[in-house]
Design a protein around this motif. Structure first.
Motif, mmCIF file in Angstrom:
data_model
loop_
_atom_site.group_PDB
_atom_site.id
_atom_site.type_symbol
_atom_site.label_atom_id
_atom_site.label_comp_id
_atom_site.label_asym_id
_atom_site.label_seq_id
_atom_site.Cartn_x
_atom_site.Cartn_y
_atom_site.Cartn_z
ATOM 1 N N ALA A 142 99.540 -55.396 75.599
ATOM 2 C CA ALA A 142 98.672 -55.157 76.758
ATOM 3 C C ALA A 142 99.240 -54.063 77.643
ATOM 4 O O ALA A 142 98.507 -53.190 78.126
ATOM 5 C CB ALA A 142 98.502 -56.448 77.557
ATOM 6 N N GLU A 143 100.541 -54.084 77.843
ATOM 7 C CA GLU A 143 101.174 -53.067 78.679
ATOM 8 C C GLU A 143 101.137 -51.697 78.001
ATOM 9 O O GLU A 143 100.857 -50.677 78.638
ATOM 10 C CB GLU A 143 102.622 -53.472 78.967
ATOM 11 N N LYS A 144 101.373 -51.696 76.690
ATOM 12 C CA LYS A 144 101.396 -50.437 75.931
ATOM 13 C C LYS A 144 100.044 -49.741 75.969
ATOM 14 O O LYS A 144 99.964 -48.509 76.106
ATOM 15 C CB LYS A 144 101.808 -50.724 74.483
ATOM 16 N N TYR A 145 98.961 -50.511 75.862
ATOM 17 C CA TYR A 145 97.622 -49.922 75.771
ATOM 18 C C TYR A 145 96.788 -50.131 77.039
ATOM 19 O O TYR A 145 95.581 -49.857 77.030
ATOM 20 C CB TYR A 145 96.878 -50.511 74.563
ATOM 21 N N ASN A 146 97.408 -50.620 78.096
ATOM 22 C CA ASN A 146 96.721 -50.824 79.378
ATOM 23 C C ASN A 146 95.506 -51.743 79.215
ATOM 24 O O ASN A 146 94.382 -51.401 79.602
ATOM 25 C CB ASN A 146 96.297 -49.478 79.974
ATOM 26 N N LEU A 147 95.747 -52.915 78.649
ATOM 27 C CA LEU A 147 94.691 -53.889 78.395
ATOM 28 C C LEU A 147 94.869 -55.119 79.277
ATOM 29 O O LEU A 147 95.955 -55.387 79.768
ATOM 30 C CB LEU A 147 94.719 -54.325 76.918
#
Length: 375
Positions: A142-147
């Motif tokens: 989620a943090e990596k892809y801004n989800l």
């Protein structure tokens, strides 16, 4: 007939419901609504909680809070109840189905990254049977892809991931108090909010799109229509019923876990013949359900028939959503989700409720042992 489920009453439900009537306020957000919300916030550490009329409503609030729009993609497991998908589909999202793990019906986090696109807005892990999805790598994604992560914790009250209560890890979460759950109010749900960005707007959506809650706190001198929303609040009688259950949560959990452990011990001779619930090292078990995974659809059908002949009501569970009539009619993708389909065909849930007697557990277990001894 030993039922699959029997709602349990602690003895205080009617008393609190009568008290709610006597307060003169039966609509939502009164004395017992506040008591229930404070319970969750203090016991589990949510930033904010809001009671809802169902878990479905809580999920719909999540979709509104995330501003899900047509063209957005939301990743969910195929092996789940339709509400997980419906809340986001109603906002125009395209649901992308993920497969389950081989040894657990939860979604396989290791296979999620390949499903993420520039259109992905959120991932909705479902903590099946109250056993946690592996949340750490999921939050990393989620943090990596801004989800955004929305925990579908319908079955997961009082269950934990590495010591953290389920529902408090993602940005938002949804719980159910349907009569089949550990803690019940007939129908009912809870929205858990862990990201401060959503607190104020959640109250507005919850109050039919008005800033009514701010008005009653004296923060504004009048209230009106300021956003979208709906009538998500349960009545005070529902909240009063729920509070009686919450007061007895520890006792209810002790009894359910005892039943779960009894099943596990009595059916141990079948290890290797069929599969049982797997509890990963990072998770706890809240004894929401005890299930078996048979070897084939035919075997499960025969076992259900045998149990029924012995006055035992057992039930299968979800049908893979990626093969549902609605999905096949409205979406072009045809994903191959082997594990989801396997659980659809082979998972069987056994009776588990507070008043289930040890003699009944013995009868159920002996019937299943005898069934497999005839193989």
């Amino acid at each position: 007939m030993i039922p699959f489920n029997k709602p349990y009453l602690t003895g205080k439900e009617a008393h609190y419901m009568y008290d709610a009537v006597n307060t003169g306020k039966l609509s939502g957000n009164g004395k017992y609504t506040k008591k229930c919300q404070e319970y969750f916030e203090e016991k589990y550490g949510f930033r904010k909680t809001l009671l809802t009329t169902s878990c479905t409503d809580a999920l719909e609030m999540c979709a509104l809070l995330l501003d899900i729009k047509p063209g957005d993609e939301v990743i969910i497991p195929s092996y789940t109840f339709v509400s997980t998908a419906l809340a986001f589909v109603r906002q125009g999202a395209k649901v992308i189905f993920a497969d389950s793990e081989q040894n657990n019906p939860n979604l396989d986090v290791r296979k999620l990254e390949s499903l993420i696109t520039t259109k992905t807005k959120a991932i909705v892990p479902v903590h099946y049977a109250g056993v946690s999805v592996d949340m750490e790598p999921l939050m990393d994604l989620a943090e990596k892809y801004n989800l955004f992560i929305v925990e579908d914790a319908a079955q997961a009250i009082d269950s934990y991931y590495k010591g953290k209560p389920l529902g408090t890890i993602g940005h938002l979460s949804a719980f159910s108090f349907h009569e089949t759950k550990n803690i019940i109010s007939g129908e009912g749900g809870l929205l858990g909010i862990n990201d401060k960005r959503f607190v104020e707007r959640a109250e507005t959506i919850w109050e039919k799109g008005t800033n009514r809650a701010s008005f009653f706190r004296g923060e504004v001198n009048k209230y009106g229509w300021v956003d979208i929303g709906s009538s998500f609040l349960p009545s005070e009688t529902t909240a009063a019923f729920l509070f009686a259950q919450l007061e007895n949560l520890d006792d209810i959990q002790r009894k359910r876990i005892s039943i779960w452990n009894s099943y596990s011990e009595k059916l141990k001779p079948l290890q290797g013949k069929i599969s049982f619930p797997t509890i990963p090292s990072y998770a706890t078990c809240n004894a929401h359900m005890f299930y078996l995974v048979c070897n084939s659809l035919n075997e499960r059908d025969e076992l259900i028939k045998t149990l029924k002949e012995n006055n035992i009501h057992s039930v299968f569970h979800y049908l893979s959503l990626h093969k549902s009539p609605y999905y096949l009619k409205n979406f072009n993708e045809r994903p191959k989700l082997i594990q989801s389909d396997r659980y659809t065909d082979t998972l069987l849930r056994l009776p588990l409720f507070y008043e289930l007697k040890e003699s009944e557990i013995n009868h159920i277990s002996k019937t299943i042992l005898k069934f497999y001894s005839n193989d």
